[in-house]
Design a protein around this motif. Structure first.
Motif, short mmCIF file in Angstrom:
data_model
loop_
_atom_site.label_atom_id
_atom_site.label_comp_id
_atom_site.label_asym_id
_atom_site.label_seq_id
_atom_site.Cartn_x
_atom_site.Cartn_y
_atom_site.Cartn_z
N GLU A 30 3.82 -0.09 -4.15
CA GLU A 30 2.86 -0.83 -3.33
C GLU A 30 2.56 -0.09 -2.04
OE1 GLU A 30 1.08 -3.80 -3.65
OE2 GLU A 30 1.69 -3.62 -5.75
N PRO A 31 1.28 0.01 -1.68
CA PRO A 31 0.92 0.64 -0.40
C PRO A 31 1.13 -0.33 0.76
CG PRO A 31 -1.05 -0.06 -1.55
CD PRO A 31 0.11 -0.36 -2.46
N PHE A 32 1.22 0.23 1.97
CA PHE A 32 1.31 -0.59 3.17
C PHE A 32 0.53 0.08 4.29
CE2 PHE A 32 5.01 2.20 3.44
CZ PHE A 32 4.88 2.72 4.72
N PHE A 33 0.24 -0.72 5.31
CA PHE A 33 -0.45 -0.24 6.51
C PHE A 33 0.04 -1.05 7.70
CE2 PHE A 33 -3.68 -1.12 9.69
CZ PHE A 33 -3.99 0.16 10.12
N PHE A 34 0.15 -0.40 8.85
CA PHE A 34 0.36 -1.09 10.11
C PHE A 34 -0.01 -0.13 11.23
CE2 PHE A 34 4.41 0.94 9.16
CZ PHE A 34 4.79 1.51 10.36
N THR A 35 -0.13 -0.68 12.42
CA THR A 35 -0.30 0.16 13.60
C THR A 35 0.94 -0.01 14.46
OG1 THR A 35 -1.47 -1.52 14.88
CG2 THR A 35 -2.83 -0.01 13.55
N ALA A 36 1.21 1.00 15.27
CA ALA A 36 2.36 0.97 16.18
C ALA A 36 1.99 1.72 17.45
CB ALA A 36 3.59 1.59 15.52
N GLY A 37 2.67 1.38 18.53
CA GLY A 37 2.45 2.10 19.77
C GLY A 37 1.06 1.90 20.34
N GLY A 38 0.49 0.73 20.15
CA GLY A 38 -0.83 0.46 20.70
C GLY A 38 -1.98 0.90 19.82
N GLY A 39 -1.79 0.90 18.51
CA GLY A 39 -2.91 1.14 17.62
C GLY A 39 -2.84 2.38 16.76
N HIS A 40 -1.74 3.13 16.80
CA HIS A 40 -1.63 4.33 15.97
C HIS A 40 -1.37 3.93 14.52
CE1 HIS A 40 -1.66 6.91 19.48
NE2 HIS A 40 -0.81 6.07 20.03
N PRO A 41 -2.28 4.29 13.59
CA PRO A 41 -2.12 3.86 12.19
C PRO A 41 -0.99 4.57 11.47
CG PRO A 41 -4.13 5.19 12.46
CD PRO A 41 -3.51 5.04 13.82
N HIS A 42 -0.31 3.80 10.64
CA HIS A 42 0.77 4.28 9.77
C HIS A 42 0.46 3.76 8.36
CE1 HIS A 42 2.66 4.57 13.68
NE2 HIS A 42 3.71 5.18 13.16
N TYR A 43 0.53 4.66 7.39
CA TYR A 43 0.27 4.31 6.00
C TYR A 43 1.44 4.78 5.14
CZ TYR A 43 -4.64 4.25 7.54
OH TYR A 43 -5.81 3.99 8.19
N GLY A 44 1.54 4.22 3.96
CA GLY A 44 2.54 4.70 3.02
C GLY A 44 2.58 3.85 1.78
N ARG A 45 3.61 4.12 0.99
CA ARG A 45 3.84 3.35 -0.23
C ARG A 45 5.34 3.37 -0.50
NH1 ARG A 45 3.84 7.46 -4.35
NH2 ARG A 45 3.24 9.39 -3.35
N PHE A 46 5.81 2.30 -1.09
CA PHE A 46 7.23 2.20 -1.39
C PHE A 46 7.59 3.01 -2.63
CE2 PHE A 46 6.60 -1.63 1.16
CZ PHE A 46 7.65 -1.50 2.06
N LEU A 47 8.64 3.81 -2.52
CA LEU A 47 9.12 4.62 -3.64
C LEU A 47 10.34 4.00 -4.30
CD1 LEU A 47 8.83 8.18 -2.02
CD2 LEU A 47 7.22 7.07 -3.60
N ARG A 48 11.32 3.57 -3.50
CA ARG A 48 12.53 2.93 -4.04
C ARG A 48 12.97 1.83 -3.09
NH1 ARG A 48 17.21 6.93 -4.96
NH2 ARG A 48 16.58 7.70 -2.92
N LEU A 49 13.40 0.72 -3.66
CA LEU A 49 13.93 -0.40 -2.88
C LEU A 49 15.18 -0.93 -3.57
CD1 LEU A 49 10.56 -2.27 -2.23
CD2 LEU A 49 11.95 -1.09 -0.51
N LEU A 50 16.29 -0.88 -2.87
CA LEU A 50 17.54 -1.45 -3.36
C LEU A 50 18.04 -2.40 -2.27
CD1 LEU A 50 19.23 1.82 -4.69
CD2 LEU A 50 18.10 0.05 -6.03
#
Length: 148
Positions: free
Chosen positions: A57-77
């Motif tokens: 699943e992909p995700f998105f958020f901003t941090a530090g006043g609007g800097h975009p961060h994207y990614g996707r989950f590879l492994r979850l335990l």
């Protein structure tokens, strides 16, 4: 239902990585939950998180006043491991898909956390993260104490 295979990025041409260890006050369960469901409580800008913790699943958020961060989950335990891709812009990963791994284990009443971050395009990008991740982990630790 068929599940798409996980496709981690090829990091072979990007050997720059870092590792940070820290003893955290919260339990592995609390840290896992905060990393996968409550990012807005300690890292992301409030109201910016679009995230469903599931492999592929992909995700998105901003941090530090609007800097975009994207990614996707590879492994979850649960209570043990969160592995995801991590993409930020200039001053971050420079648009490169890196791999961030959080390994959690019980340590007294809290947790031992090992953060590894691999696949940086340059030593400079790695060095920036090597300076910032310890501060982020300290902030996370302080925030878990405040919400406990």
């Amino acid at each position: 239902m068929d599940v798409a295979p996980i496709r981690p990025p090829d990091l072979s041409a990007r050997p720059f990585f870092l590792a940070v260890e820290r003893i955290m006050s919260a339990s592995p369960d609390e840290l896992y939950r905060m990393a996968t469901q409550q990012l807005g409580l300690w890292f992301a800008d409030p109201g910016s998180v679009l995230m469903r913790p599931a492999v592929n699943e992909p995700f998105f958020f901003t941090a530090g006043g609007g800097h975009p961060h994207y990614g996707r989950f590879l492994r979850l335990l649960p209570e043990r491991l969160v592995e995801l891709t991590w993409v930020t812009g200039p001053g971050g990963t420079e648009g490169t898909e890196t791999v961030l791994t959080l390994e959690l284990s019980a340590h007294g009443a809290g947790s031992a956390l090992l953060l590894t971050h691999a696949g940086f395009p340059t030593a400079a990008a790695r060095d920036r993260h090597e300076r910032s991740w310890p501060q982020v982990l300290e902030q996370w630790d302080q925030r878990t104490l405040a919400v406990s």
